[in-house]
Design an enzyme around this catalytic site. Sequence first.
Site, PDB file in Angstrom:
ATOM      1  N   GLU A 150       0.855  -1.190   0.000  1.00  0.00           N
ATOM      2  CA  GLU A 150       0.000   0.000   0.000  1.00  0.00           C
ATOM      3  C   GLU A 150       0.886   1.233   0.000  1.00  0.00           C
ATOM      4  OE1 GLU A 150      -2.748   0.456   3.308  1.00  0.00           O
ATOM      5  OE2 GLU A 150      -3.793   2.029   2.217  1.00  0.00           O
TER       6      GLU A 150
ATOM      7  N   CYS B 147      -6.525   0.986   2.863  1.00  0.00           N
ATOM      8  CA  CYS B 147      -7.489   2.099   2.857  1.00  0.00           C
ATOM      9  C   CYS B 147      -7.365   2.967   1.609  1.00  0.00           C
ATOM     10  CB  CYS B 147      -7.299   2.957   4.104  1.00  0.00           C
ATOM     11  SG  CYS B 147      -7.832   2.125   5.603  1.00  0.00           S
TER      12      CYS B 147
ATOM     13  N   ASN C 130     -12.081  -3.326   0.320  1.00  0.00           N
ATOM     14  CA  ASN C 130     -10.933  -3.532   1.220  1.00  0.00           C
ATOM     15  C   ASN C 130     -11.434  -4.079   2.545  1.00  0.00           C
ATOM     16  OD1 ASN C 130      -8.394  -3.330   2.533  1.00  0.00           O
ATOM     17  ND2 ASN C 130      -8.917  -1.290   3.261  1.00  0.00           N
ATOM     18  N   GLU C 131     -11.395  -3.230   3.548  1.00  0.00           N
ATOM     19  CA  GLU C 131     -11.701  -3.684   4.912  1.00  0.00           C
ATOM     20  C   GLU C 131     -13.118  -3.228   5.250  1.00  0.00           C
ATOM     21  OE1 GLU C 131      -8.430  -3.236   8.192  1.00  0.00           O
ATOM     22  OE2 GLU C 131      -9.662  -1.451   8.142  1.00  0.00           O
TER      23      GLU C 131
HETATM   24  O1  AHR Z   1      -2.160  -1.362   6.787  1.00  0.00           O
HETATM   25  C1  AHR Z   1      -2.660  -0.154   7.220  1.00  0.00           C
HETATM   26  C2  AHR Z   1      -4.175  -0.075   7.136  1.00  0.00           C
HETATM   27  O2  AHR Z   1      -4.763  -0.953   8.045  1.00  0.00           O
HETATM   28  C3  AHR Z   1      -4.798  -0.474   5.833  1.00  0.00           C
HETATM   29  O3  AHR Z   1      -4.759   0.543   4.916  1.00  0.00           O
HETATM   30  C4  AHR Z   1      -6.193  -0.803   6.205  1.00  0.00           C
HETATM   31  O4  AHR Z   1      -6.783  -1.745   5.347  1.00  0.00           O
HETATM   32  C5  AHR Z   1      -6.085  -1.262   7.639  1.00  0.00           C
HETATM   33  O5  AHR Z   1      -6.958  -0.594   8.452  1.00  0.00           O
END
Ligand code: AHR
Length: 655
Positions: free
Chosen positions: A39, A235, A369-370
């Site tokens: 990322e 993110c 993603n999350e």
């Molecule tokens: O790895 C850091 C962040 O942690 C990522 O962007 C996110 O997916 C998670 O909350």
Amino acid sequence: MTAASLAFAMQGAQAVELNLQTNKVGAEVQPTMYGIFFEDINYGADGGLYAEKIKNRSFEFPQALMGWQAYGNVKVMNDGPFERAPHYVRLGDPGHGHKHTGITNEGFFGVSVEKDAEYRFSVWARVPQGGEAKIKVELIDPKTMGESQNKGDKTITIDSKEWKKYTAVITPSETIKEGQLRIFLVKPEKAEVDLEHVSLFPVDTWKGHENGMRKDLAQKLYDLHPGVFRFPGGCIVEGTDLDTRYQWKNTVGPVENRPTIENRWHYTFPHRFFPDYFQSNGLGFYEYFLLSEEIGAEPLPILNVGLSCQYQNNVPEAHVPVDQLDPYIQDALDLIEFANGDVTTTWGKLRADMGHPEPFNLKVMGIGNEQWGPEYVERLEKFLQVLRKEHPEIKYVGSSGPNSEGKDFDYLWPEMTRLDADLVDEHFYRPEKWFLEQGARYDNYDRKGPKVFAGEYACHGKGKKYNHFNAALLEAAFMTGLERNADVVHMATYAPLFAHVDGWQWRPDMIWFDNLESFPTASYYVQQLYATNPGTNALPLTGKDGKPLTGAEGQDGIFASAVLDGASGEYVVKVVNTGETEQPLTINFNGLKKKEGIVGATVTTLHADDPLAENSLEKPNAVMPAMERMAIDNRQDWTTVIPAKTFKVYRFQKK
Ligand code: AHR
């Protein structure tokens, strides 16, 4: 083993028993099992892996001259040759009393260059009134100014009214750690020159690509032997809002025409505020796919599911209405075409035009993603309805939310099963205690449901600066549980991957760097030891109570797992002693034929006397693995001692 330890073991001190069942070859360990999460956080891309040294090279930051110092007569213009990056600067007559007109770039925490290395400077330029003008390009060290400037500098003649790309190779005569790039108009002083997309790359990038990656950092990825490469986050996929979400179509095609976008990490943590953190998109989806191929990993892109960051946007209006998801779903379809389509298709042709006519062989893709809640499930369902129909050959990854357990997790897993997601992406950034208690996490997962992708995890140990040994040791312990459950866990990626020592927002991280150097952490070595010793099939391994060694009560803090390496016939046993005392171990090789025995072992050890020991720029090798070879006298059992706080990988050879 020291003589004292051996004596301890031989005196018959109660040894921890490891019963390996050599003739019960279990689940296949997926080639994707141990991978990488990437990322653009902590200046991981711009200012990190992406080797570009110029910040705001296209003058597209909201303040067009952010990162630049302008002097003399500099105007910002916005009708440049690149539609999606229209800004450029016009250097003009400085007027009475001024000697020069020019611009200086501060780089990412400095423009750093090494003595005698080659750097490719390039700029798009024109003389708007016609004729010729000269610009001078210098690398300067603001600390020593006069002494360092003009070494390796270049003068470039701009000779056209039309926009053209000009390049020059600069070879600095000294190393500058926190330098600057300065460009000024030389003559005639009354001339005007327009400059756009000012760039400086090392010539010696990973695999020599011009729009390339920093060689030391890409090499470290290659050396991890990753099975899968997840990108672009994180993110970043969501952005802060929909406008700042990651859109892969903005990251392909000529680099000069890729729009710049805010990086959400520039303000996520107020105590680590980096107002100049943007994404140039120079490292885009083509480069990610290419890098996956070059480091031998399956590409795993993650796409936005029509949700903006749920942490920051708690209102339904912030997200794409469920009946308006078509453009987002189309992005996913087009991405499959970009990666796998033949060169007659629109997106396959673009891939070919960019230099890769062969498909990238995309097999797995994450949607969201999350994410969490019904708002995620209803959107994912829409995506899957179309994607499954159009591309049943691709595996799709859903999310179990930001937590390793709890309300969202308990809601999402059954929903992922209902939607028949192929894999579920679990995230856990957890303290030491959690990792010690999770050795058996996957033992009771549903064997018929979706497979697990442990897509972001790291032990957040107390007292961390970069990333200390004890956290890595507990990750190694936890990973024995991934390996033992290879039938259900198919992919795992530690996160985050990279961090700039001056520009981090989040720690711990796996690889740290400054502008010139980098160092692996103990966690890096844990990942590497797993990924270079993955085996092909799980083998049953139990303690004297007949149960797997998961650090449970009565197991003396020992975690262990075993695999068969089908190619070499070796048994690979991983043992982690998380306790404070050394432990004698007896490994029984059950199920061997009468005349078979173990005749040797290659043993790799990761240990630090101080659990808080960590690598750093000053001491990059404070914690690193050591390997030894030992002969064994053709036995079906073998006794050894594992020191306190130690991770060992034993590769046993059989006769
Ligand atoms: O790895 C850091 C962040 O942690 C990522 O962007 C996110 O997916 C998670 O909350």
